[in-house]
Design an enzyme around this catalytic site. Structure first.
Site, PDB file in Angstrom:
ATOM      1  N   SER A 168       0.837  -1.196   0.000  1.00  0.00           N
ATOM      2  CA  SER A 168       0.000   0.000   0.000  1.00  0.00           C
ATOM      3  C   SER A 168       0.878   1.254   0.000  1.00  0.00           C
ATOM      4  O   SER A 168       1.739   1.393  -0.869  1.00  0.00           O
ATOM      5  CB  SER A 168      -0.948  -0.036   1.199  1.00  0.00           C
ATOM      6  OG  SER A 168      -1.960   0.935   1.094  1.00  0.00           O
ATOM      7  N   ASP A 334      -8.578  -7.043  -4.515  1.00  0.00           N
ATOM      8  CA  ASP A 334      -8.198  -5.685  -4.097  1.00  0.00           C
ATOM      9  C   ASP A 334      -8.692  -4.683  -5.138  1.00  0.00           C
ATOM     10  O   ASP A 334      -8.200  -4.650  -6.257  1.00  0.00           O
ATOM     11  CB  ASP A 334      -6.679  -5.601  -3.955  1.00  0.00           C
ATOM     12  CG  ASP A 334      -6.191  -4.254  -3.439  1.00  0.00           C
ATOM     13  OD1 ASP A 334      -7.010  -3.337  -3.260  1.00  0.00           O
ATOM     14  OD2 ASP A 334      -4.968  -4.116  -3.215  1.00  0.00           O
ATOM     15  N   HIS A 367      -7.848  -5.501  -0.087  1.00  0.00           N
ATOM     16  CA  HIS A 367      -6.567  -4.800   0.037  1.00  0.00           C
ATOM     17  C   HIS A 367      -5.787  -5.243   1.269  1.00  0.00           C
ATOM     18  O   HIS A 367      -4.550  -5.216   1.259  1.00  0.00           O
ATOM     19  CB  HIS A 367      -6.819  -3.292   0.087  1.00  0.00           C
ATOM     20  CG  HIS A 367      -5.571  -2.469   0.109  1.00  0.00           C
ATOM     21  ND1 HIS A 367      -4.615  -2.528  -0.882  1.00  0.00           N
ATOM     22  CD2 HIS A 367      -5.094  -1.580   1.023  1.00  0.00           C
ATOM     23  CE1 HIS A 367      -3.629  -1.702  -0.610  1.00  0.00           C
ATOM     24  NE2 HIS A 367      -3.882  -1.116   0.551  1.00  0.00           N
TER      25      HIS A 367
END
Length: 398
Positions: A168, A334, A367
């Site tokens: 991320s 995701d 995610h």
């Protein structure tokens, strides 16, 4: 209920056991950090933790870049924690015999610039005023964050890292590190990330910041420590947390199950009727207890501004400067950082002749998968690091 002795023994036997957060002071005047947005900042305190032992040759160091709301505490336990304390956020990945094997590697994790877990940020004291910076803290970028962490590694006597790894926002830092300091890393592991945040991602960040700023307790950022826009920050976290999940994971965990009733109440005022509502409120409440609203504003803006291609002219120009090996991984569920975005990175790396491995992993967890699916990561990262280390040793012997 476990006794303190039993808890202590459990923690000592788990992964890296007890750990301590260390503090480094960098960019002492007049050697200020020159910021991408203009201006300078210093001194900067950095909170970091290390696990394992650095070799005499200093060739086994791995740097972990944490995600948006993470911190330096990636593994282990603090000795003075109470029984509710949790291990580091990636504890299952780090330790003797684990993916980031501390019998082989020296692992570093540091809180980001602008954070609120020990590294200089909006809640820190401005030495010029002796008051917290708050919104007088300068604008920061992902590049500024990486500048601080790269300086920390040099301060530790490490000229080149075996690998930099992150997911991320952490993955953005990995990409920036490879572009900004191409000779400082031999391996780059980028998980569930991209060369830029999508318009949808920027939109969710904007709604979260709006929730914070419209809370009456925000007071233009001039709230006291321990106070502030609790409802706004909790709402921002609830909104963001939805983006970290997938439709499948929410259905599996909650479905349409009710929280405290067997039938609908047919009332408007109660905020919680479904289990998923209760879960989101819980996430918001927990987040407010550990994170600063101003830091949330600064770090989400840093994500919004990140655009590797625009910054360096193109992705090939950005990533073509390093000889590091790359491992790029995405997750099929995701929707915040999609596989399409990861493939864009892979195409650029292939175009500039870099060694890159790519995989789209299957996971129902959206995610957040890179924080949960540890076994999948072990199968990828273990051989990648072994090859990077063997390649380094072969070069030394040649």
């Amino acid at each position: 209920m476990a006794t303190q002795q039993e808890l202590s023994e459990t923690r000592q036997q788990s992964g890296v056991g007890f750990v301590q957060t260390r503090l480094a002071t960098l960019f002492m005047p007049p050697d200020w950090l020159k910021l991408a947005g203009g201006g300078e900042l210093g001194p900067i305190q950095v909170a970091y933790e290390t696990y394992g032992t650095l070799t005499p040759a200093k060739d086994n160091a791995i740097f972990i870049c944490h995600a948006l709301t993470g911190d330096a505490h990636a593994a282990g336990y603090y000795e003075d924690d109470d029984e509710k304390a949790k291990p580091g956020w990636w504890d299952d990945l780090i330790g003797p015999g684990r993916t980031l094997d501390t019998d082989k590697y020296f692992v570093i994790c540091a809180n980001v610039l602008g954070g609120c877990q020990g590294t200089t940020g909006p809640g820190s004291i401005n030495p010029e005023t002796n008051q917290p910076y708050r919104l007088n803290f300068p604008f920061i970028t992902v590049g500024d964050i990486v500048e601080v962490h790269a300086t920390l590694t040099r301060e530790l006597g490490i000229d080149q890292l075996l690998a930099v790894i992150g997911g991320s926002l952490g993955g953005m830092q990995v990409l920036e590190w490879a572009a900004r300091f191409p000779d400082q890393l031999r391996g780059a592991i980028c998980l569930a990330s991209a060369a830029q945040l999508s318009a949808q991602g920027i939109a969710f960040n904007a709604v979260g910041r709006r929730a914070i700023k419209t809370d009456p307790e925000f007071k233009d950022g001039e709230y006291e420590h321990g106070a502030g826009p609790r409802y706004g920050l909790a709402l921002a976290r609830m909104i963001a947390h939805i983006t970290y999940l997938s439709d499948q994971s929410i259905e599996m965990k909650f479905g349409r199950r009710l929280q405290d009733h067997d039938t609908f109440t047919y009332e408007m005022l109660p905020e919680v009727e479904f289990q998923v509502e209760s879960y989101l409120h819980y996430q918001g409440k927990r987040f407010v207890e550990r994170f600063d609203a101003n830091s949330y504003l600064y770090l989400t803006r840093a994500m919004d501004y990140f655009d590797l291609a625009s910054q360096y002219g193109s992705l090939t120009k950005a990533l073509g400067r390093t000889d590091a090996r790359f491992l790029i991984a995405s997750y099929d569920s995701d929707w915040l950082f999609t596989t399409t975005q990861s493939k864009e990175l892979v195409r650029a790396l292939i175009e500039c002749g870099k060694h890159v491995s790519f995989i789209e992993l299957k996971s129902p967890f959206g995610h957040d998968s890179f924080l949960i699916e540890i076994e999948q990561l072990q199968k990828l990262i273990t051989p990648f690091l072994a090859q990077a280390y063997e390649s380094l040793q072969a070069e030394k012997e040649a």
